[in-house]
Design a protein around this motif. Structure first.
Motif, PDB file in Angstrom:
ATOM      1  N   GLY A 376      80.480  18.260  -2.954  1.00  0.00           N
ATOM      2  CA  GLY A 376      79.476  18.290  -4.006  1.00  0.00           C
ATOM      3  C   GLY A 376      78.108  18.736  -3.522  1.00  0.00           C
ATOM      4  O   GLY A 376      77.112  18.539  -4.214  1.00  0.00           O
ATOM      5  N   LEU A 377      78.053  19.350  -2.320  1.00  0.00           N
ATOM      6  CA  LEU A 377      76.765  19.789  -1.780  1.00  0.00           C
ATOM      7  C   LEU A 377      76.615  21.311  -1.746  1.00  0.00           C
ATOM      8  O   LEU A 377      75.541  21.811  -1.455  1.00  0.00           O
ATOM      9  N   GLY A 378      77.687  22.041  -2.033  1.00  0.00           N
ATOM     10  CA  GLY A 378      77.620  23.497  -1.945  1.00  0.00           C
ATOM     11  C   GLY A 378      76.600  24.084  -2.901  1.00  0.00           C
ATOM     12  O   GLY A 378      75.698  24.831  -2.495  1.00  0.00           O
ATOM     13  N   LEU A 379      76.676  23.737  -4.191  1.00  0.00           N
ATOM     14  CA  LEU A 379      75.770  24.313  -5.168  1.00  0.00           C
ATOM     15  C   LEU A 379      74.385  23.693  -5.090  1.00  0.00           C
ATOM     16  O   LEU A 379      73.387  24.352  -5.408  1.00  0.00           O
ATOM     17  N   SER A 380      74.293  22.428  -4.676  1.00  0.00           N
ATOM     18  CA  SER A 380      72.964  21.845  -4.492  1.00  0.00           C
ATOM     19  C   SER A 380      72.248  22.544  -3.334  1.00  0.00           C
ATOM     20  O   SER A 380      71.027  22.732  -3.359  1.00  0.00           O
ATOM     21  N   THR A 381      73.006  22.959  -2.317  1.00  0.00           N
ATOM     22  CA  THR A 381      72.422  23.734  -1.216  1.00  0.00           C
ATOM     23  C   THR A 381      71.946  25.095  -1.711  1.00  0.00           C
ATOM     24  O   THR A 381      70.855  25.562  -1.357  1.00  0.00           O
ATOM     25  N   VAL A 382      72.752  25.735  -2.545  1.00  0.00           N
ATOM     26  CA  VAL A 382      72.356  27.018  -3.147  1.00  0.00           C
ATOM     27  C   VAL A 382      71.052  26.846  -3.919  1.00  0.00           C
ATOM     28  O   VAL A 382      70.119  27.653  -3.790  1.00  0.00           O
ATOM     29  N   TYR A 383      70.987  25.792  -4.712  1.00  0.00           N
ATOM     30  CA  TYR A 383      69.782  25.530  -5.509  1.00  0.00           C
ATOM     31  C   TYR A 383      68.557  25.358  -4.606  1.00  0.00           C
ATOM     32  O   TYR A 383      67.481  25.911  -4.866  1.00  0.00           O
ATOM     33  N   GLY A 384      68.719  24.593  -3.512  1.00  0.00           N
ATOM     34  CA  GLY A 384      67.605  24.372  -2.598  1.00  0.00           C
ATOM     35  C   GLY A 384      67.134  25.643  -1.940  1.00  0.00           C
ATOM     36  O   GLY A 384      65.925  25.897  -1.825  1.00  0.00           O
ATOM     37  N   ILE A 385      68.062  26.480  -1.497  1.00  0.00           N
ATOM     38  CA  ILE A 385      67.699  27.742  -0.842  1.00  0.00           C
ATOM     39  C   ILE A 385      66.965  28.658  -1.806  1.00  0.00           C
ATOM     40  O   ILE A 385      65.927  29.249  -1.469  1.00  0.00           O
ATOM     41  N   VAL A 386      67.500  28.789  -3.011  1.00  0.00           N
ATOM     42  CA  VAL A 386      66.913  29.711  -3.988  1.00  0.00           C
ATOM     43  C   VAL A 386      65.517  29.252  -4.401  1.00  0.00           C
ATOM     44  O   VAL A 386      64.581  30.057  -4.468  1.00  0.00           O
TER      45      VAL A 386
END
Length: 557
Positions: A376-386
């Motif tokens: 459950g951290l893949g898309l939250s990581t994407v959000y943080g990077i973007v």
């Protein structure tokens, strides 16, 4: 012979009689004049009421007890497009569809049963078939003996009000989502930092124990498992720190197309033969200021999610280009100011997501995968990077159809041949009253498109699906068809085919939340069609419509 007293008596009576006659005549004249004055005042009052009713912007409508229209003011003409001569004597159901007609019957029944001044909001239709959101206040009309003789309705066009309320609700929801993500980020960051301290102790004492256990193979193997688990935990906290913008990054100018090509080559070796991997590069270099490793991580995370959503195979499309935003988009996380941005698209033909799932996918530890198959951290990581790079994300998905992620990043300031293509800022040509048939199954978006085109000088017919669009097409002439691609009952492609059977030369502009690259590579649409991606700006849509209308294109170009 009468005596003098008798004569005087008679004369007195005669004087009294004459005085009575005169007084009676004066009173009668005064009464007649008063009645005339009251009648004049009543006529003037009624004339004033008629003038007020005739010139108010609200529709004032009368009908008999069966629903046959008996009164129709100018406000009604302006709202619904029918003149009084056209509607008086016809039934009120000409303003609605079957569901609305049933609603009308229910309202009339309730009012006849004794309900007073029933107010309600509903949808009705203008003469040309376009919908109008209306507020009704309906009451029973009685004659001077108290017997019911019909209904009166005051109707107000609240289409703009509902659009504004819906837009405000979306803005509030977006603000709430941003606040929630910020709170989650702070919580996750605190957890990650504290957990790192604990992990440092675990890792170091595990290493100490491993040194002491040298020669004891069984104990060494057990400690190796402990250390592997600790390493996994370290990776998780690193992703958490990325989500919370707490990780160390080294941004630099990167060509988005070149970065995408590297990931494409990497995925080509690993993603699996059951996935059709396609890359659509930008026609010109697109430069962004990001950490190259994090950019790769964004694409890889999205690509892996797409692969997992296509267990039986499908198509994955990677695209790079630029896009213009007007700053009013409601489906961006977070919101971005108006401007031109680099855009990265990752699209798949997988299982898709419901709106409820899509609303939570960027939250840490939220996953729809089975236990043990996702953190459950893949898309939250994407959000943080973007967001760390000053960008935003848009997600468009439909269950059973697929998903498109759009990543918007600020363009880096470059010079020479590497500069991105500037958007066109010239005003689009006026619509000159040309009729556009708009087909969009999402009512809120249909209202937005209708408003854009109407403000641009076009006359708009709006349908919520293919069957209704065909009915409007055969009832009214139109100059172009603007249709969504993926719709229930009938696709936009099939609708265009049926329309072209009657009018082969009718221009068609397709719109979709899926990327053109995905729709083209999966043969939902041909490559040479006119297409505009959602979300689009009013400026983009009006230019695109002008391009598909031949006369406007010639005059404009």
């Amino acid at each position: 012979m009468t005596t003098v007293p008798e004569q005087l008596f008679l004369l007195g009576n005669l004087a009294i009689l004459l005085t009575y006659v005169v007084i009676t005549a004066v009173v009668a004249v005064w009464a007649v004049r008063r009645r005339g004055r009251l009648q004049d005042e009543a006529d003037a009052h009624r004339a004033t009421l008629r003038a007020v009713a005739e010139h108010t912007d609200d529709a004032i409508i009368g009908s008999d007890l069966d629903g046959v229209l008996t009164a129709w003011n100018r406000g009604a003409e302006q709202i619904f497009g029918w003149t009084a001569d056209e509607v008086v004597g016809r039934h009120a159901r000409i303003l609605t569809d079957e569901a609305g007609a049933a609603e009308q019957r229910d309202m009339m029944r309730r009012i006849r049963a004794g309900e007073k001044g029933v107010p309600y909001e509903t949808r009705r239709f203008r003469k040309d078939g376009t919908p109008v959101e209306a507020s009704f206040s309906v009451a029973l009309v009685r004659d001077r003996f108290g017997q019911p003789i019909g209904f009166s309705a005051v109707v107000r066009d609240i289409t703009a009000e509902k659009e504004a309320a819906e837009r405000q609700r979306a803005v509030e929801e977006r603000t709430h989502q941003a606040q929630r993500m910020e709170s989650l980020g702070k919580l996750a960051g605190g957890v990650a930092h504290d957990f790192n301290n604990i992990l440092a102790i675990i890792v170091n004492y595990t290493d100490f124990a491993a040194e002491e256990a040298a020669g004891n193979d069984a104990l060494t193997a057990d400690l190796r498992h402990v250390r592997n688990a600790a390493d996994r935990a370290i990776n998780l906290t690193r992703q958490l720190l990325t989500f919370t913008r707490g990780d160390t990054i080294q941004p630099r100018d990167v060509d988005l197309g070149a970065g995408l090509a590297e990931v494409h080559a990497m995925l080509g070796r690993t993603i699996g033969e059951h996935i059709n991997l396609i890359m659509v590069p930008s026609a010109a270099p697109v430069t962004v200021h990001v950490d190259p490793g994090q950019l790769q991580q964004v694409v890889l995370n999205l690509a892996i999610n797409a692969r997992d959503a296509m267990p039986d195979g499908g198509t994955l499309v990677l695209e790079a280009n630029t896009a213009d935003l007007d700053g009013g988009e409601l489906d961006m996380q977070p919101a971005l100011p108006a401007g031109t941005y680099a855009r990265l698209l990752v699209s798949d033909t997988g299982e898709g997501m419901t709106a409820d799932v899509a609303a939570h996918i960027f939250e840490p530890f939220y996953t729809t995968k089975p236990r043990g198959q996702g953190t459950g951290l893949g898309l939250s990581t994407v959000y943080g990077i973007v967001t760390e790079a000053g960008g935003s994300i848009n997600v468009y998905s439909e269950p059973g159809v697929g998903t498109t992620f759009r990543i918007y990043l600020p363009l880096a300031t470059v010079s020479g041949d590497g500069a991105a293509t500037l958007p066109r800022h010239d005003a689009p040509p006026p619509g000159d009253g040309r009729t556009i048939l708009v087909v969009e199954d999402e009512p809120a978006l249909a209202r937005v498109v209708t408003r854009i085109l109407t403000d641009g000088g076009y006359h708009v017919l709006t349908a919520t699906g293919g069957p209704q669009a065909l009915t409007l097409f055969h009832q009214h002439r139109c100059d172009a068809l603007l249709t969504d691609v993926i719709m229930p009952e009938m696709s936009g492609r099939r609708l265009a085919e049926l329309v072209h059977e009657s009018e082969p030369a009718l221009p068609v502009l397709y719109m979709s939340g899926y990327s053109n690259g995905l729709l083209g590579t999966t043969h939902v649409l041909d490559g040479d069609i006119a297409f505009i991606e959602k979300p689009f700006t009013a400026h983009d849509l009006l230019h695109k419509i002008a391009e598909v209308l031949p006369n406007l294109t010639r005059r404009y170009g």
